[in-house]
Write an enzyme that holds these catalytic residues in place. Structure first.
Site, PDB file in Angstrom:
ATOM      1  NE  ARG A  94       0.488  -0.498   1.714  1.00 46.94           N
ATOM      2  CZ  ARG A  94       0.816  -0.172   2.962  1.00 46.94           C
ATOM      3  NH1 ARG A  94       0.122   0.732   3.634  1.00 46.94           N
ATOM      4  NH2 ARG A  94       1.847  -0.735   3.558  1.00 46.94           N
ATOM      5  CG  HIS A 138       0.511  -3.288   8.358  1.00 50.94           C
ATOM      6  ND1 HIS A 138       0.285  -2.350   7.378  1.00 50.94           N
ATOM      7  CD2 HIS A 138       0.554  -2.595   9.524  1.00 50.94           C
ATOM      8  CE1 HIS A 138       0.188  -1.140   7.924  1.00 50.94           C
ATOM      9  NE2 HIS A 138       0.348  -1.264   9.234  1.00 50.94           N
ATOM     10  CD  GLU A 183       4.834   2.472   8.689  1.00 48.39           C
ATOM     11  OE1 GLU A 183       4.799   2.286   9.916  1.00 48.39           O
ATOM     12  OE2 GLU A 183       4.183   3.355   8.134  1.00 48.39           O
ATOM     13  CG  ASN A 307       3.773   3.837   4.657  1.00 45.05           C
ATOM     14  OD1 ASN A 307       3.406   3.761   3.484  1.00 45.05           O
ATOM     15  ND2 ASN A 307       3.547   2.879   5.540  1.00 45.05           N
ATOM     16  CE1 TYR A 309       0.022   8.552   8.473  1.00 48.82           C
ATOM     17  CE2 TYR A 309       1.981   7.228   8.107  1.00 48.82           C
ATOM     18  CZ  TYR A 309       0.605   7.354   8.110  1.00 48.82           C
ATOM     19  OH  TYR A 309      -0.182   6.306   7.737  1.00 48.82           O
ATOM     20  CD  GLU A 373       0.580   3.186   6.291  1.00 52.95           C
ATOM     21  OE1 GLU A 373       0.804   3.950   7.258  1.00 52.95           O
ATOM     22  OE2 GLU A 373       0.679   1.952   6.364  1.00 52.95           O
TER      23      GLU A 373
HETATM   24  O1  IFM Z   1      -1.642   3.198  11.729  1.00 56.10           O
HETATM   25  C1  IFM Z   1      -0.326   3.247  11.294  1.00 56.10           C
HETATM   26  C2  IFM Z   1      -0.055   2.183  10.259  1.00 56.10           C
HETATM   27  O2  IFM Z   1      -0.354   0.912  10.735  1.00 56.10           O
HETATM   28  C3  IFM Z   1       1.391   2.189   9.862  1.00 56.10           C
HETATM   29  N1  IFM Z   1       1.806   3.515   9.484  1.00 56.10           N
HETATM   30  C4  IFM Z   1       1.474   4.608  10.338  1.00 56.10           C
HETATM   31  C5  IFM Z   1       0.001   4.576  10.681  1.00 56.10           C
HETATM   32  C6  IFM Z   1      -0.351   5.756  11.614  1.00 56.10           C
HETATM   33  O3  IFM Z   1       0.386   5.649  12.794  1.00 56.10           O
END
Ligand code: IFM
Length: 460
Positions: A94, A138, A183, A307, A309, A373
């Site tokens: 990706r 992006h 995002e 995505n 985290y 992600e």
């Molecule tokens: O690096 C970023 C990415 O560009 C978009 N999502 C979160 C990642 C980590 O912050």
């Protein structure tokens, strides 16, 4: 919002490896990057300036004064990088396409050398049996479009559809899965409300308009790429209230509304969430939403990119209780969940990923989902035990989600390479491959070896 704890160690001692068999033979294992974060070559082959070139060049905006001018020099080293991906056994890659390489002015004239770069990249991927998964946007908006108003201006959505059609025409013989936006929450709220990201504006009402025009741009681009398999990537999170006190529950509702439902509801239910529209009414009417927009935005998706985290534990912050206050960070406080943190300060909690995936399946749709992600920043150079533990835990959560009926079809680790981490510059490293920025030497970290062995054991 404020955070209350320090980074801590991560441990995975004694916990089981994820079972590759849980994923099935068609599950897509990949890695992700984005154009501005790795390509460099910022003025080469006719590329125009983007908002990130401008922002990074402004003193004080990016830690250490770092910029993406050279980054990981992927523009020149893409062949070696694709060979690395093949060595890891990746099934898909990706990446994002830099709009200012294709249309340096943001509209009109097309730069053939830009399209040629992505043709070469996709050809090289295909030669190695790796499926190209491009994202059209992006965050590197051509600067001339920002000068004309940026995403708060409706015209930017129309220009985005024009650009999408150009790229689709050039690459549709090589690409199956297209992602329109990465995002949009970040583009809208970090770019136009908090000012932490390019273009650095602080206009909460403009940010909400930007969110709508990003979604509209997505819908118009999907129309322009008729016949393609199209998805969008959202940064979603599991939001929990710190207590059952009504004010804390309401803080959680507001954050869930702004971060998750403001995007999911228009895309998957063709409407904005009523409570969020109500929250925003003091600052903004929704007159920028024109007739037919929601129908365009909610055109059926082929997949949804997620995505993830970290989860969010929130409490009322005692300030003005509007949702726009959150985007200016006054009304909600994040609370320490007591878990270890990565070096960027984000709490590690794979349960949040599982809960989020179950919620998407329960509340929204049975669409195929891809984790587009997931990953962690750690300072360790090559023996990155913390990252291995993070990835193992989150891949296990994916396996459990699949076992509980979530139609999860793929997982992309963020990130293939250490890269330019936006306002943190090069200080935060997310790569499973280490990049020595002085020499551009790439070294596999332990996490890359672990990921390759997971894929090799039958995970893909
Ligand atoms: O690096 C970023 C990415 O560009 C978009 N999502 C979160 C990642 C980590 O912050």
């Amino acid at each position: 919002m404020s955070t209350t704890t320090e980074p801590g160690p991560a441990s995975d001692a004694g916990r089981p490896e994820p079972t590759p068999a849980a994923f099935g033979p068609d599950f897509v294992w990949g890695a992700a990057t984005s154009s501005y974060q790795i390509e460099g070559a910022a003025t080469e082959d006719g590329r125009g300036p983007s908002i990130w070139d401008t922002f990074a060049a402004s003193p004080g905006k990016v830690d250490g004064g770092d910029t993406g001018a050279i980054a990981a020099d992927h523009y020149h080293r893409y062949r070696d990088d694709v060979a690395l991906m093949a060595q890891l056994g990746l099934g898909a890659y990706r990446f994002s396409i830099a709009w200012p390489r294709i249309q340096p002015l943001g509209s009109g004239r097309i730069e053939q050398r830009g399209l040629d770069f992505y043709r070469r990249l996709t050809d090289t991927l295909l030669e190695h049996g790796i499926e190209p998964w491009p994202t059209l946007y992006h965050w590197d908006l051509p600067q001339p479009l920002e000068d004309a108003g940026g995403w708060p201006a409706r015209d930017t959505a129309l220009r985005f559809a024009e650009y999408a059609a150009v790229v689709h025409e050039a690459l549709s013989d090589r690409v199956t899965h297209w992602t329109t936006l990465n995002e949009p929450w970040c583009s809208a709220f970090l770019g136009y409300a908090t000012g932490r990201h390019a273009p650095g504006r602080r206009e909460p009402a403009g940010a909400v308009r930007a969110a709508h025009h990003l979604l509209l741009g997505h819908g118009l681009a999907a129309e322009a790429m008729r016949g393609a398999q199209v998805g969008i990537t959202l940064n979603l999170t599991q939001v929990t209230a710190h207590s059952t006190a009504p004010a804390d529950l309401d803080a959680a509702r507001r954050i869930d509304g702004m971060q998750n439902r403001l995007f999911l509801d228009p895309l998957l239910r063709a409407r904005y969430p009523e409570d969020v529209v109500h929250d925003l009414a003091a600052t903004l009417d929704f007159r920028h939403v024109q007739e037919g927009d929601l129908k365009t935005i909610a055109a059926p998706l082929d997949f949804l990119g997620v995505n993830y985290y970290a989860p969010l534990l929130v409490a009322d912050g005692g300030g003005a209780r509007t949702a726009t206050a959150y985007v200016g960070a006054e009304s909600v406080r994040t609370v320490d969940g007591g878990r270890p943190r990565t070096s960027i300060g984000w709490e590690i909690d794979e349960q949040g990923l599982l809960d989020l995936l179950l919620r998407l399946r329960r509340d929204y749709s049975a669409l195929p989902l891809y984790i587009t992600e997931n990953g962690a920043a750690f300072d360790d150079e090559v023996h990155d035990t913390g990252r291995v533990a993070y990835l193992k835990g989150h891949v296990r959560a994916c396996a459990e989600a699949i076992g509980r009926g979530v139609p999860l079809a793929g997982y992309f680790v963020w990130s293939l390479l250490d890269n330019f981490e936006w306002s943190y510059g090069y200080a935060q490293r997310f790569g499973i491959v280490h990049v020595d920025y002085a020499t551009q030497r790439r070294t596999l970290k332990d996490s890359a070896r672990w990921y390759a062995s997971l894929i090799g054991r039958g995970g893909g």
